[in-house]
Design a protein around this motif. Structure first.
Motif, PDB file in Angstrom:
ATOM      1  N   GLU A 116       6.690 -26.253 -47.646  1.00 52.26           N
ATOM      2  CA  GLU A 116       6.272 -25.724 -48.953  1.00 52.26           C
ATOM      3  C   GLU A 116       4.795 -25.364 -48.987  1.00 52.26           C
ATOM      4  N   SER A 118      15.650 -17.807 -42.239  1.00 51.65           N
ATOM      5  CA  SER A 118      16.436 -17.357 -43.395  1.00 51.65           C
ATOM      6  C   SER A 118      17.822 -17.981 -43.391  1.00 51.65           C
ATOM      7  N   SER A 138       9.475 -11.911 -47.983  1.00 46.82           N
ATOM      8  CA  SER A 138       8.112 -12.449 -47.817  1.00 46.82           C
ATOM      9  C   SER A 138       7.166 -11.304 -47.485  1.00 46.82           C
ATOM     10  N   GLU A 158      14.575 -17.714 -50.364  1.00 46.77           N
ATOM     11  CA  GLU A 158      13.413 -17.768 -51.235  1.00 46.77           C
ATOM     12  C   GLU A 158      12.129 -17.642 -50.426  1.00 46.77           C
ATOM     13  N   ALA A 159      11.074 -17.224 -51.098  1.00 47.98           N
ATOM     14  CA  ALA A 159       9.754 -17.127 -50.463  1.00 47.98           C
ATOM     15  C   ALA A 159       8.688 -17.278 -51.547  1.00 47.98           C
ATOM     16  N   THR A 213      14.762 -19.872 -46.473  1.00 50.28           N
ATOM     17  CA  THR A 213      13.398 -19.552 -46.895  1.00 50.28           C
ATOM     18  C   THR A 213      12.777 -18.582 -45.902  1.00 50.28           C
TER      19      THR A 213
END
Length: 740
Positions: free
Chosen positions: A189, A251, A300, A38-39, A256
Motif C-alpha cells: 500500500e 494484476s 496505473s 485497483e491502483a 493491484t
C-alpha cells in the motif's frame, strides 16, 4: 502406528511442497478472476496522481536513494538492521522527503522496518522498488533476448512483486542480486511503483539491437498489459516484455497495479548525437521508453526514470548544434547545460519524467569535472555538496520533471571509482574508508570511523593526542596515530609560523624502493624514502612521491606519456632521487583535433577558454597530493570537510588518506609492491611499520627517520553516523516548500 507415521509424513511433505510452491516459486490460483484491479498511484498526461482517502491529488516525488551496505559489509550482504532503517526513515522524512528508492530486493529487515514505520503514520514514506539483474549477466555481452537475461529479469521482477506483498521466501542467490529472507510484511500500500533496471550497458543494448533488428518479432510486441510500437528497437521490446509480465503477474495475483518505469541514463538516452559525441562517450545505443506503451488494461501508468548528473556526461558542452535534442542553443545563454538537457528529456517524453538519481561526492578527489558551474563529482566540501544539490534540484524542477531522488542517503565504504581502482584492493574496500574514492562519499549521511567520534579531528585542538602517540622528541616533536580513514600527524615546534616556516616530513613506506636523497629539495635521509610531505604555507603544501613509486605512472604511462614505462629504458631507477607530484587521472582522452568544429573553436576562444583548446587531445590529471588548509572538525563553525591540515599556536595537525601513501588495504596494512620488479603493475605486500622523520630547512645532515608500528584492524571496523551539511540544505528546500 506405521499408518499414522505415514499419514503424518504425507501431510508434512504436502505442507512443505505447498509452502515451497506458494512462497518460493510464486505459484497462485486466481480464485476471483472478475475482481477489479485497483491502483492508488496513476499517471495522467505528464503528472503522477495519488488517491488517498478517496481524494486524488498530484504527487511530486522528493526522494532519496538508499544503499544496501554499511562499513564492514558489502552491498550484496544486505546486512542493515531494522533499527537502523527505522532511524534513517525518520531522518529522511524529517528532511522533507516523501519517497525512498531502493535498487533491488533488500533484506527482510528493510520491509519489516517500512511496515512498522508506515502502519500508523498519517504521512507515510512511499517506496520505489527497484529490480536488477546481476552485473555479470548485464555486462557479459549476451543479448537482452537471451533467457539468462530476459527470463531472469522477469523472474526477479515477479519475486519483487511477491516481496512487497509479503508473500515470498528467498534463499540468497549466488550472485547476490537479491537478498534472502522470509518476507511476510505486506508493504504494497506504500509502494508507488517499480523501476526496472539500473544503468544499462550500452554495448549490450547495441548488441541486442544489431543481432535482432532484422527480425519482426523483435521490432514490435503486443502484450496484454504493455506493448512496443512498430519499428521499436529489440531492446525496447525486451523491456516491454518484462513490463508486461510484471503488470500481468501483479494484476492477476494481487488485483493491484503500480507505476512502472525502466531506468535509463544519458549513455542510452533516446537522442541521436553526432559522430564526435558517439565516439568520445561510447554513445552507441538508444532506448526510448515512449516506444513502450500501456494497454487499456493498465490503470496505473508509466513514467520515465533517468539517472542524470550535471557533470557526466555533459554532451551539450561539446555540441554546436543542439537540435538533435529539440533545443535551440541560442535560447540557453546562461551556459546551464544541465537544465537544458533535463528540459530536452521532459520535452521528448509524453509521460512523467523522474530524475531518480542526481548528486555529487564529498571525497577529496574528483572523478568528473563540470567546467563552467563547478558542479564536479568530488573535491567539494559538504556545504558545497549541498549547494550543488540545491542548484541541481532547481534545474530539475524548472525542467518540468515530476520529481527527483538524491543519490544517496548514506556513504558506502565498499564502493569503487574508475580513477582510483588501480590503487586499491577492491576485494577489501568494505573494511576501510577511502577518502580518495569518490563513489564512497555521495551520501547525505557520513559514516565516519570509530563508534562515537573519530580518533582525531584536525582542528588545532590537540587534547586527543597522548604521550604514547609521540615518535620523535626534541625541539621539534612528531606524533602519529590512525583510524579506518586517515593517518594523523601532530607537529609541535615552539614559535612555528605556518606562513613562513617550511617543514619536510619524509616517509619510508616500502622496503622495496625509495631514495636517500631528494634532488628537488636538496634533502638527504638516513633511510630510503618513498614520500615527502612539504608543509609550505596554507596554499603551497603537498605530498610528493619518489617517481618509481608513482602509482599513476605505473598504470597510465601509455596514456600520460605516450610510452610504456615497463620498457627497460623507461623504468625509473629503484633509488631515483626525483620526487614528483601525486596526480590522479580525470579524463583519459579528448576529441581528436580533426573532430573540432570551427564554430566550437571560435566559441571557446570567445569565452576565454583557450586552456581547453590548448589541452585538446591530451589526458587531464589533477594534483591530489596538494594539501588543503582548514578546520576538519564537523562541530566547528568553520568546518571544511576536505581540509588536510591546520596550524594553531605551536602545533600543526595533519591528516592524510591512506591511499595517498599507496596503502591498498590499511585494514591489513597492505601496500603497493614495487611495480617494476616482475609485477608490471600494482601488486601488494604487507608491512608492520613505517618510518617517519621531520626537518625544518635544507641541511647537509641526513634527516633521521623513526619507526611507527602499524597494526591493521582486519574485518573489525567501527563507525558512527553523522548528517552532513548537505542534509540541512535539502531540508531547507523541501520543508520550506511544504510549509509554503
Amino acid at each position: 502406528m506405521k499408518k499414522y507415521i505415514i499419514i503424518v509424513s504425507v501431510v508434512v511433505l504436502l505442507f512443505l511442497a505447498g509452502d515451497f510452491c506458494w512462497f518460493r516459486l510464486g505459484w497462485y490460483i486466481d480464485f476471483n478472476p472478475q475482481k477489479p484491479v485497483e491502483a492508488f498511484a496513476q499517471t495522467e498526461d505528464e503528472n503522477i496522481l495519488l488517491t488517498q482517502n478517496g481524494k486524488k491529488e498530484t504527487f511530486y516525488i522528493k526522494g532519496v536513494d538508499i544503499g544496501s551496505s554499511t562499513p564492514g559489509k558489502w552491498s550484496t550482504e544486505y546486512a542493515i538492521y531494522k533499527e537502523t532503517y527505522l532511524r534513517w526513515f525518520e531522518q529522511i522524512q524529517d528532511m522533507g522527503a516523501n519517497t525512498i528508492r531502493i535498487y533491488t530486493v533488500y533484506g527482510e529487515a528493510f520491509y519489516d522496518a517500512l511496515y512498522e514505520y508506515n502502519k500508523d503514520n498519517e504521512h507515510p514514506l512511499w517506496l520505489l522498488q527497484g529490480v536488477r539483474i546481476d552485473d555479470y549477466t548485464l555486462n557479459n555481452r549476451v543479448s537482452g533476448t537471451d533467457d539468462s537475461f530476459l527470463g531472469q529479469f522477469i523472474k526477479n521482477s515477479t519475486i519483487a512483486v511477491d516481496v512487497i506483498h509479503g508473500r515470498r521466501k528467498i534463499t540468497l542467490s549466488k550472485k547476490g542480486v537479491l537478498a534472502s529472507g522470509n518476507y511476510t510484511k505486506d508493504v504494497s500500500e506504500w509502494v508507488l511503483g517499480y523501476i526496472i533496471g539500473d544503468n544499462w550497458d550500452p554495448t549490450t543494448v547495441a548488441y541486442t539491437n544489431e543481432m535482432y533488428g532484422h527480425m519482426d518479432e523483435w521490432t514490435s510486441y503486443e502484450g496484454e498489459y504493455m506493448s512496443a510500437k512498430a519499428n521499436s528497437k529489440p531492446f525496447e521490446v525486451v523491456l516491454a516484455k518484462i513490463g508486461d509480465e510484471v503488470l500481468k503477474y501483479e494484476s492477476r495475483k494481487y488485483k493491484t497495479q503500480r507505476l512502472i518505469a525502466f531506468s535509463n541514463h544519458p549513455i542510452t538516452d533516446p537522442f541521436i548525437y553526432n559522430q564526435e559525441i558517439r565516439k568520445y562517450f561510447t554513445k552507441v545505443s538508444e532506448i526510448d521508453v515512449d516506444q513502450i506503451v500501456c494497454t487499456k488494461k493498465v490503470i496505473s501508468g508509466q513514467f520515465a526514470s533517468y539517472h542524470a548528473y550535471p557533470y557526466f556526461p555533459d554532451f551539450l558542452r561539446y555540441m554546436d548544434d543542439w537540435s538533435p535534442l529539440g533545443l535551440n542553443k541560442d535560447e540557453y545563454t546562461d551556459g546551464n547545460t544541465y537544465r537544458a538537457y533535463l528540459t530536452a528529456l521532459t520535452n521528448h517524453h509524453t509521460m512523467p519524467v523522474v530524475i531518480s538519481e542526481f548528486g555529487t561526492s564529498t571525497a577529496r578527489t574528483m572523478s568528473y569535472r563540470e567546467r563552467d558551474d563547478g558542479r564536479n563529482s568530488g573535491l567539494l566540501t559538504e556545504q558545497e555538496q549541498g549547494e550543488v544539490l540545491k542548484r541541481s534540484y532547481e534545474d530539475i524542477v524548472a525542467s518540468g520533471a515530476n520529481g527527483a531522488c538524491v543519490f544517496s542517503w548514506n556513504d558506502e565504504w565498499c564502493k569503487r571509482t574508475w580513477n582510483t581502482m588501480h590503487a586499491v584492493n577492491t576485494k577489501r574496500s568494505a573494511f576501510w574508508s577511502d577518502f580518495q574514492t569518490g563513489e564512497q562519499f555521495f551520501g547525505l549521511m557520513a559514516l565516519d570511523p570509530r563508534e562515537k567520534e573519530s580518533v582525531c579531528y584536525v582542528d588545532g585542538d590537540v587534547s586527543e593526542w597522548k604521550e604514547e602517540d609521540k615518535i620523535i622528541s626534541g625541539d621539534t616533536e612528531l606524533s602519529v596515530k590512525y583510524d579506518e580513514k586517515f593517518i594523523y600527524f601532530l607537529v609541535k615546534k615552539e614559535d612555528i609560523n605556518i606562513d613562513e616556516d617550511v617543514l619536510y616530513i619524509p616517509f619510508d613506506i616500502t622496503p622495496k624502493s625509495g631514495s636517500s636523497y631528494c634532488e628537488n629539495m636538496n634533502l638527504k635521509f638516513e633511510r630510503a624514502v618513498d614520500f615527502l610531505m612539504v608543509i609550505d604555507g596554507k596554499d603551497n603544501s603537498r605530498v610528493l612521491v619518489q617517481e618509481r613509486y608513482d602509482a599513476l605512472r605505473s598504470t597510465y604511462s601509455t596514456i600520460l606519456y605516450r610510452h610504456n614505462t615497463y620498457q627497460k629504458e623507461r623504468m625509473p631507477d629503484q633509488s631515483s632521487p626525483k620526487f614528483v607530484e601525486i596526480n590522479l587521472l580525470l579524463e583519459k582522452i579528448k576529441f581528436e583535433d580533426r573532430f573540432i568544429g570551427e564554430n566550437f573553436i571560435m566559441e571557446m576562444q570567445g569565452q576565454g577558454n583557450e586552456e581547453i583548446l590548448e589541452n585538446w587531445g591530451k589526458p587531464i590529471t589533477f594534483e591530489t597530493g596538494r594539501l588543503t588548509y582548514g578546520n576538519a572538525n564537523p562541530n566547528s563553525e568553520n568546518f571544511n570537510s576536505i581540509a588536510d591540515f591546520i596550524a594553531c599556536g605551536e602545533y600543526i595537525e595533519i591528516r592524510l588518506p591512506w591511499q595517498l601513501l599507496n596503502f591498498a588495504d590499511p585494514s591489513r596494512m597492505t601496500i603497493h609492491d614495487d611495480y617494476y620488479n616482475g609485477n608490471y603493475g600494482v601488486d601488494y605486500i604487507s608491512i608492520d611499520e613505517m618510518y617517519v622523520g621531520i626537518a625544518e630547512t635544507e641541511s647537509d645532515d641526513r634527516i633521521p627517520l623513526y619507526a611507527k608500528e602499524l597494526k591493521g584492524w582486519g574485518n573489525d571496523v567501527t563507525y558512527h553516523e553523522r548528517l552532513k551539511s548537505s542534509y540541512y540544505v535539502m531540508q531547507s528546500i523541501w520543508r520550506e516548500k511544504d510549509e509554503s
